[in-house]
Enzyme design. Sequence first.
Site, PDB file in Angstrom:
ATOM      1  N   CYS A 273      21.916  36.374  56.952  1.00  0.00           N
ATOM      2  CA  CYS A 273      22.253  35.375  55.926  1.00  0.00           C
ATOM      3  C   CYS A 273      23.608  34.712  56.121  1.00  0.00           C
ATOM      4  CB  CYS A 273      22.144  35.987  54.527  1.00  0.00           C
ATOM      5  SG  CYS A 273      23.404  37.219  54.133  1.00  0.00           S
ATOM      6  N   HIS A 331      24.342  38.671  49.472  1.00  0.00           N
ATOM      7  CA  HIS A 331      23.579  37.597  50.102  1.00  0.00           C
ATOM      8  C   HIS A 331      24.471  36.361  50.128  1.00  0.00           C
ATOM      9  CE1 HIS A 331      20.391  35.215  51.624  1.00  0.00           C
ATOM     10  NE2 HIS A 331      20.234  34.509  50.533  1.00  0.00           N
ATOM     11  N   ASP A 354      20.068  27.325  50.400  1.00  0.00           N
ATOM     12  CA  ASP A 354      20.032  28.594  51.133  1.00  0.00           C
ATOM     13  C   ASP A 354      19.142  28.462  52.360  1.00  0.00           C
ATOM     14  OD1 ASP A 354      19.998  31.165  52.006  1.00  0.00           O
ATOM     15  OD2 ASP A 354      19.357  32.062  50.116  1.00  0.00           O
TER      16      ASP A 354
END
Length: 682
Positions: A273, A331, A354
Amino acid sequence: MTQVLDVERCDLHIQSNNRSHHTELNGDERLVVRRGQPFSATLHLTAGSAQFTPGKASLTLIVKTGPLPRKESDTKVSFGVSDSVVEGEWSASATTGSSEDTVSLSISSSTNAPIGQYSLTLNQDGRETSLGDFILLFNAWCPKDAVYMRNAEKRQEYVLAQHGLIYRGAAKRIKGKPWNFGQFEPGILDVCLKILDDNPKFVSDADQDCFARRNPIYVTRVLSAMINSNDDQGVLIGRWDEFPDGIHPGHWIGSGDILNSWADSGPVKYGQCWVFAAIACTVSRSLGIPCRVVTNFESAHDVNANLVIEKHYDENGERMSGDDDSVWNFHVWVESWMTRPDLEPEYNGWQASDPTPQEKSDGVFCCGPVPIKAIKEGELTNKYDAPFIFAEVNADLVEYVKLSTGEFVMFRGSTKDIGQHISTKAVGTDERRDITHHYKYPEGSKEERRVYEKAQHHNKLQQRGEEAGLRLKIKLSNNMALGSDFEVYAVLTNNCMQPRTCTFMMFARAVGYNNVRGGNCGFASEKVELPPGEERRLYLKLKYSSYGSVITSDRLIQLTAFIMDRANQEYHKAEKTIVMDEPNVEIKLIGEAMVKQPLTAELSLLNPLPEALEQCSFTLEGVGLTQGKPVTVTVGTVDPKQEAKAKVELSPSSAGATVLLVDFDSDKLKNIKSFINVVVKE
């Protein structure tokens, strides 16, 4: 009679134009300008030809972008040259230059023009002369541009800064890791434009895609999909288990190597991530969109979109398989700054997107952009993917135990665990800024309850653990250095009026940052008879011989304490994540940092493990220090408690403030990073 100029060449004044458009770091080989702001050009006429006379010459400029330029899609625009420009619109003015055989042009682009590569052509009654090419970017300095950012310090941080910090670790042990965004490094802007040209929307309808590039909402959504490779041969392949080939995600320290590798040979192995987010930040800043990297600790992944994360345990305290929902230790995503003309005005500003491939949106692995304000207000119908991001920061957590009868009993519910210490780098400093308040109101406040109801989240949870007579906590050691043995313990307190008989257990297991559980590395258990008002401690010794072989490069150990009073059907769990202390990379510069003068970086790291490190290396990267590419120095084998050492010769190429980033890698010790600020003098 209309005058026709005989143009010998055109000077686009690349150096001065780039400087005034804040793109000089892209170099002076080509013109890179930001939309809505005029730039200058000079026409040099052929010697002996007629001089330019204002009012007599009929000059028209034509700009084109994309493979199929069309007037209808604003990818081909023609506009006359007059006495003055109209800022914010395609327009131009012309005056006699400094000499009789020159014409000075001032050209303004539209604040709503598609970004990308443009050609510039002069038309004189059908006679066309190519004046050159330029690249047009979004403009955070222009009040009429959709990405306008009023504050100069924020523009410096979110558009121009080429390095930053990405926060990792755990909610109570946050660590900033350096990253070299390098959006102005040679060739990176070309790669960013290639990302747009390789996206499936462009392949299927190039005209419509190029037209849509006027809109930062559209561009951001395309980047969210293209940074991962899941649907479209995008930049990065994600992987969260073993890495038999390719580069371990923890090894990367900058975006440039990844982007250049993708442009040369396709999807790059591997990313997680923070790497996906860092690449998205680099590309966004390169294209002119203000962008920052954001980390959410205790981040929920709500697969079934019910805004509740459910965990199930058996009577031995073991997590049961089959739970699709999860809570990641952290995250990372990005926020981009823009207006939202498709929504109400209060939703202008930071938008979350994202690029990590988790769930599909409109059939593609992408997420966002969604206004941060919409998340905070619980407006889950707002575009794009508001429910998913809302759950990441605001889902409820429910935990059940499965009895021997097969019945599931809820033993804990929390509205507070998810979404903690949402962090980004502060403007102008290397400090961490907590922006949790941007995403949600304080837990338990009237505003938070109002948002809760608006999100139609009606299953308010009972805080049973807070009301019960038994209390359970985990305490950590002060020294938890990687390679050492240390002790932790759980404390069980009986606040009941009656004695209790419980099974008291404590587990330790390696865990990834995304909460994927690894191997066990410790267990303790005992039967406890606890009188009223007393406490009992359960100790657990964590030895390197047990955790060293199972711990991942995230260096996280999850502790779980579990008590079961079967007679009263009371169950409690406490959980804490250990972030191991890692060794430091020492960086020392020998010599004065001056342009084109030798500068030596001395690097060292003490091996903290009771065993040798194999395949040791240092990798360095720094804007203006390593010529746009990481430099790796192999060290070899380093014995226990010995130092890995290396010297690297640098030759600074440009003056100014920069950052030297260093990564240490080996077979048993990865993702050890450090950095040092460097000021290079002329």
